[in-house]
Scaffold this active site. Sequence first.
Site, PDB file in Angstrom:
ATOM      1  N   LYS A 178       0.833  -1.207   0.000  1.00 18.05           N
ATOM      2  CA  LYS A 178       0.000   0.000   0.000  1.00 18.05           C
ATOM      3  C   LYS A 178       0.869   1.259   0.000  1.00 18.05           C
ATOM      4  O   LYS A 178       1.981   1.246   0.502  1.00 18.05           O
ATOM      5  CB  LYS A 178      -0.895   0.010   1.240  1.00 18.05           C
ATOM      6  CG  LYS A 178      -1.846  -1.188   1.318  1.00 18.05           C
ATOM      7  CD  LYS A 178      -2.532  -1.287   2.665  1.00 18.05           C
ATOM      8  CE  LYS A 178      -1.561  -1.655   3.767  1.00 18.05           C
ATOM      9  NZ  LYS A 178      -2.237  -1.966   5.049  1.00 18.05           N
ATOM     10  N   THR A 211      -6.906   8.967   9.522  1.00 16.77           N
ATOM     11  CA  THR A 211      -6.583   7.751   8.759  1.00 16.77           C
ATOM     12  C   THR A 211      -6.417   6.542   9.681  1.00 16.77           C
ATOM     13  O   THR A 211      -5.780   5.563   9.312  1.00 16.77           O
ATOM     14  CB  THR A 211      -5.285   7.957   7.943  1.00 16.77           C
ATOM     15  OG1 THR A 211      -4.259   8.403   8.852  1.00 16.77           O
ATOM     16  CG2 THR A 211      -5.471   8.965   6.837  1.00 16.77           C
ATOM     17  N   GLY A 213      -7.033   3.169  11.024  1.00 20.58           N
ATOM     18  CA  GLY A 213      -7.732   1.971  10.554  1.00 20.58           C
ATOM     19  C   GLY A 213      -7.869   1.855   9.045  1.00 20.58           C
ATOM     20  O   GLY A 213      -8.593   0.974   8.568  1.00 20.58           O
ATOM     21  N   GLY A 215      -5.719   0.717   6.898  1.00 24.43           N
ATOM     22  CA  GLY A 215      -5.165  -0.563   6.435  1.00 24.43           C
ATOM     23  C   GLY A 215      -6.126  -1.717   6.720  1.00 24.43           C
ATOM     24  O   GLY A 215      -6.333  -2.584   5.862  1.00 24.43           O
ATOM     25  N   CYS A 216      -6.699  -1.725   7.927  1.00 22.28           N
ATOM     26  CA  CYS A 216      -7.641  -2.800   8.299  1.00 22.28           C
ATOM     27  C   CYS A 216      -8.845  -2.770   7.360  1.00 22.28           C
ATOM     28  O   CYS A 216      -9.287  -3.806   6.847  1.00 22.28           O
ATOM     29  CB  CYS A 216      -8.146  -2.601   9.733  1.00 22.28           C
ATOM     30  SG  CYS A 216      -6.853  -2.452  10.967  1.00 22.28           S
TER      31      CYS A 216
HETATM   32  N1  LIG Z   1      -4.245  10.356   2.702  1.00 20.61           N
HETATM   33  C1  LIG Z   1      -4.695   9.367   1.916  1.00 20.61           C
HETATM   34  N2  LIG Z   1      -5.403   9.666   0.790  1.00 20.61           N
HETATM   35  C2  LIG Z   1      -5.869   8.674  -0.012  1.00 20.61           C
HETATM   36  N3  LIG Z   1      -5.673   7.371   0.225  1.00 20.61           N
HETATM   37  C3  LIG Z   1      -4.978   7.009   1.317  1.00 20.61           C
HETATM   38  C4  LIG Z   1      -4.451   7.991   2.221  1.00 20.61           C
HETATM   39  N4  LIG Z   1      -3.824   7.333   3.240  1.00 20.61           N
HETATM   40  C5  LIG Z   1      -3.964   6.023   2.992  1.00 20.61           C
HETATM   41  N5  LIG Z   1      -4.639   5.813   1.822  1.00 20.61           N
HETATM   42  C6  LIG Z   1      -5.025   4.516   1.256  1.00 20.61           C
HETATM   43  O1  LIG Z   1      -5.555   3.745   2.326  1.00 20.61           O
HETATM   44  C7  LIG Z   1      -5.182   2.371   2.204  1.00 20.61           C
HETATM   45  C8  LIG Z   1      -4.391   1.955   3.426  1.00 20.61           C
HETATM   46  O2  LIG Z   1      -3.045   2.382   3.253  1.00 20.61           O
HETATM   47  P1  LIG Z   1      -1.997   2.688   4.398  1.00 20.61           P
HETATM   48  O3  LIG Z   1      -0.650   2.604   3.759  1.00 20.61           O
HETATM   49  O4  LIG Z   1      -2.374   3.979   5.077  1.00 20.61           O
HETATM   50  O5  LIG Z   1      -2.274   1.482   5.399  1.00 20.61           O
HETATM   51  P2  LIG Z   1      -1.855   1.279   6.901  1.00 20.61           P
HETATM   52  O6  LIG Z   1      -0.681   2.109   7.246  1.00 20.61           O
HETATM   53  O7  LIG Z   1      -1.728  -0.190   7.076  1.00 20.61           O
HETATM   54  O8  LIG Z   1      -3.107   1.796   7.732  1.00 20.61           O
HETATM   55  P3  LIG Z   1      -3.392   1.713   9.336  1.00 20.61           P
HETATM   56  O9  LIG Z   1      -2.139   1.249  10.005  1.00 20.61           O
HETATM   57  O10 LIG Z   1      -3.833   3.090   9.710  1.00 20.61           O
HETATM   58  O11 LIG Z   1      -4.524   0.754   9.481  1.00 20.61           O
HETATM   59  C9  LIG Z   1      -4.412   2.285   0.893  1.00 20.61           C
HETATM   60  O12 LIG Z   1      -5.318   1.973  -0.153  1.00 20.61           O
HETATM   61  C10 LIG Z   1      -3.854   3.694   0.727  1.00 20.61           C
HETATM   62  O13 LIG Z   1      -3.532   3.987  -0.616  1.00 20.61           O
HETATM   63  C1  LIG Z   2      -6.489  -3.701  17.197  1.00 16.83           C
HETATM   64  C2  LIG Z   2      -5.796  -2.944  16.111  1.00 16.83           C
HETATM   65  N1  LIG Z   2      -5.525  -3.587  14.949  1.00 16.83           N
HETATM   66  C3  LIG Z   2      -4.889  -2.924  13.950  1.00 16.83           C
HETATM   67  C4  LIG Z   2      -4.511  -1.594  14.104  1.00 16.83           C
HETATM   68  C5  LIG Z   2      -3.778  -0.873  12.977  1.00 16.83           C
HETATM   69  O1  LIG Z   2      -4.470   0.148  12.467  1.00 16.83           O
HETATM   70  C6  LIG Z   2      -4.831  -0.957  15.324  1.00 16.83           C
HETATM   71  N2  LIG Z   2      -4.497   0.343  15.544  1.00 16.83           N
HETATM   72  N3  LIG Z   2      -5.469  -1.656  16.306  1.00 16.83           N
END
Ligand SMILES: Nc1ncnc2c1ncn2[C@@H]1O[C@H](COP(=O)(O)OP(=O)(O)OP(=O)(O)O)[C@@H](O)[C@H]1O
Ligand SMILES: Cc1ncc(CO)c(N)n1
Length: 271
Positions: A178, A211, A213, A215-216
Amino acid sequence: MDTKTTFKALTIAGSDSGGGAGIQADLKTFQELDVFGMSAITAITAQNTLGVDGVYPLSEEAVIKQIDAVSTDIGVDAIKTGMLFSSEIIEVVASKIKQYEWKNVVIDPVMIAKGGSRLLQEEAVKAIKEQLLPVSLVITPNIPEAEVLTDRTIRTLDDRKEAAKQLYDLGVKHVVIKGGHADSQNESVDLLYDGRVFDYFTRNRIDTQHTHGTGCTFAAAITAELAKGQSIPTAVGIAKDFIHAAIEDSLGIGNGHGPTNHWAYRRARGR
Ligand SMILES: Nc1ncnc2c1ncn2[C@@H]1O[C@H](COP(=O)(O)OP(=O)(O)OP(=O)(O)O)[C@@H](O)[C@H]1O
Ligand SMILES: Cc1ncc(CO)c(N)n1
């Protein structure tokens, strides 16, 4: 005769009391995409938009019992893993994937929450690579997680492509790295690799601090679409639209990194 088919998805993950990530985000996303959601909780976190205030892992037995309870009665069309916390829980999950012969397996290799709290013990990274990846269909790391899993620095798109190949070589059939953490100011690009070709899912970057959650939610949307029988590229495309709508139409809840809006995608479709 009732010919209605109900698609079912199971999330194996941690509970986020704040409701924006973890089990709560997964179940909300499954529901929004018309999939019946079930859960096996690995750990309870005391968490809000400001950070994590406590992590309380469950025993392996508790995880096994939850997985067996839903699998032996209700059945599962796709599974997603999130916060797994320890090598012991990862081993349990890998053995259950094999026992139930699950094919639609999405691994979101959650490691560290936004405020810096560990959601996966450091030594458990090895178990993800050695035990989970060989039995999984898709892995969805963000850039820092992909760096830890491949032991390489990822700055450019070429670095990301190399990391995707390295993860593929560990046995997982599809890699989505991502782009939320990439440097680009204008767009957020997610890369999909299936062992042959690279596919790109690109949307404009939204300027927001809400932002929590993402990723989840993104991985849960992929899981829901796989449960319905969609192909991987279609599932990733729908997940990208789902998370983009959820970030764009955020709720402004809490005093820190707020959650995304899980009903935005459905509302935008007039449903
Ligand atoms: N500011 C943003 N604008 C548009 N899309 C975004 C933005 N931030 C994240 N995304 C999208 O959201 C999804 C999750 O990506 P990200 O890399 O933020 O995951 P993550 O770090 O695992 O998230 P988290 O740890 O907060 O659950 C991807 O499809 C990414 O492209
Ligand atoms: C429980 C839990 N799972 C995943 C994440 C990652 O976003 C979080 N902050 N908390």
